[in-house]
Scaffold this motif. Structure first.
Motif, PDB file in Angstrom:
ATOM      1  N   ASP A 172      -2.126  -6.785   2.926  1.00  0.00           N
ATOM      2  CA  ASP A 172      -1.087  -5.858   2.502  1.00  0.00           C
ATOM      3  C   ASP A 172       0.246  -6.585   2.523  1.00  0.00           C
ATOM      4  O   ASP A 172       0.793  -6.879   3.581  1.00  0.00           O
ATOM      5  N   VAL A 174      -3.739  -8.217  -7.040  1.00  0.00           N
ATOM      6  CA  VAL A 174      -4.053  -6.796  -7.017  1.00  0.00           C
ATOM      7  C   VAL A 174      -4.771  -6.465  -8.312  1.00  0.00           C
ATOM      8  O   VAL A 174      -4.270  -6.747  -9.399  1.00  0.00           O
ATOM      9  N   ILE A 229      -7.629  -3.029   0.601  1.00  0.00           N
ATOM     10  CA  ILE A 229      -6.552  -4.007   0.750  1.00  0.00           C
ATOM     11  C   ILE A 229      -6.927  -5.003   1.834  1.00  0.00           C
ATOM     12  O   ILE A 229      -6.990  -4.656   3.001  1.00  0.00           O
ATOM     13  N   VAL A 237      -0.511 -12.633  -3.886  1.00  0.00           N
ATOM     14  CA  VAL A 237      -1.437 -11.551  -3.592  1.00  0.00           C
ATOM     15  C   VAL A 237      -1.931 -11.042  -4.939  1.00  0.00           C
ATOM     16  O   VAL A 237      -1.136 -10.762  -5.846  1.00  0.00           O
ATOM     17  N   SER A 292      -6.910  -5.569  -3.265  1.00  0.00           N
ATOM     18  CA  SER A 292      -5.817  -6.503  -3.029  1.00  0.00           C
ATOM     19  C   SER A 292      -6.324  -7.598  -2.111  1.00  0.00           C
ATOM     20  O   SER A 292      -6.951  -7.311  -1.094  1.00  0.00           O
ATOM     21  N   SER A 324       0.825  -1.214   0.000  1.00  0.00           N
ATOM     22  CA  SER A 324       0.000   0.000   0.000  1.00  0.00           C
ATOM     23  C   SER A 324       0.859   1.264   0.000  1.00  0.00           C
ATOM     24  O   SER A 324       0.477   2.283  -0.578  1.00  0.00           O
TER      25      SER A 324
END
Length: 182
Positions: free
Chosen positions: A55, A102, A52, A100, A93, A27
């Motif tokens: 993160d 996004v 998010i 992860v 996210s 972030s």
């Protein structure tokens, strides 16, 4: 003006020695990229809605590369959205196994979605899949998605995957999957 913005961004990366081994949050990189594009294009109202769920913490050494990744995404939005004001941007996210995911979605103006633009997007996807994008990396204009792919595959050593296209005539998306093992 652009060189002043670039110099200020470079200053952000000058971390004290005792801080240089601390990881940074994804972030944080998104915020730096957003601020740099806001200043470059004068978009005071460019404020993505960021959701998010996880993160990702990344090694500090990767900060310039990840900022560049999201800077290219936001630069593409600023150049190509063609909305009367700063386009609406949503960033999500979430954890996806050992990655992860996004997703950056942005509003596009009514004249953006067209047959020729869709063909151009398909050509970029094909170039990336075939590795034919490398020659375009050194030039400016029309190469943002190529550069995003290059950052993921070379600068981040293949730790990510890229998808992009139109969700509908008013929404463009870029989806990145980043390995949690970066």
């Amino acid at each position: 003006d652009l060189s002043h913005v670039a110099n200020r961004i470079v200053d952000w990366f000058q971390l004290p020695k005792e801080e240089s081994s601390k990881p940074f949050a994804l972030s944080f990189a998104i915020t730096i990229a957003q601020e740099s594009v806001k200043r470059m294009y004068g978009y005071d109202e460019l404020r993505p809605a960021v959701q998010i769920n996880e993160d990702l913490l990344l090694p500090n050494l990767l900060l310039p590369r990840v900022v560049s990744l999201f800077g290219n995404i936001f630069d593409n939005i600023a150049r190509h959205a063609r909305t009367p004001k700063a386009p609406t941007i949503v960033i999500r996210s979430e954890s996806a196994g050992d990655e992860v995911r996004v997703v950056v979605e942005n509003e596009v103006g009514p004249d953006v979605f067209s047959h020729s633009v869709c063909e151009r997007i398909e050509q970029i996807q094909s170039d990336i899949q075939q590795g034919a994008y490398r020659s375009s990396l050194s030039r400016e204009g029309g190469t943002g998605l190529h550069k995003i792919h290059k950052i993921l595959t070379r600068d981040l050593e293949g730790a990510g995957d890229l998808r992009f296209g139109f969700r509908d005539p008013q929404t463009f998306f870029v989806e990145i999957r980043l390995s949690k093992e970066l």
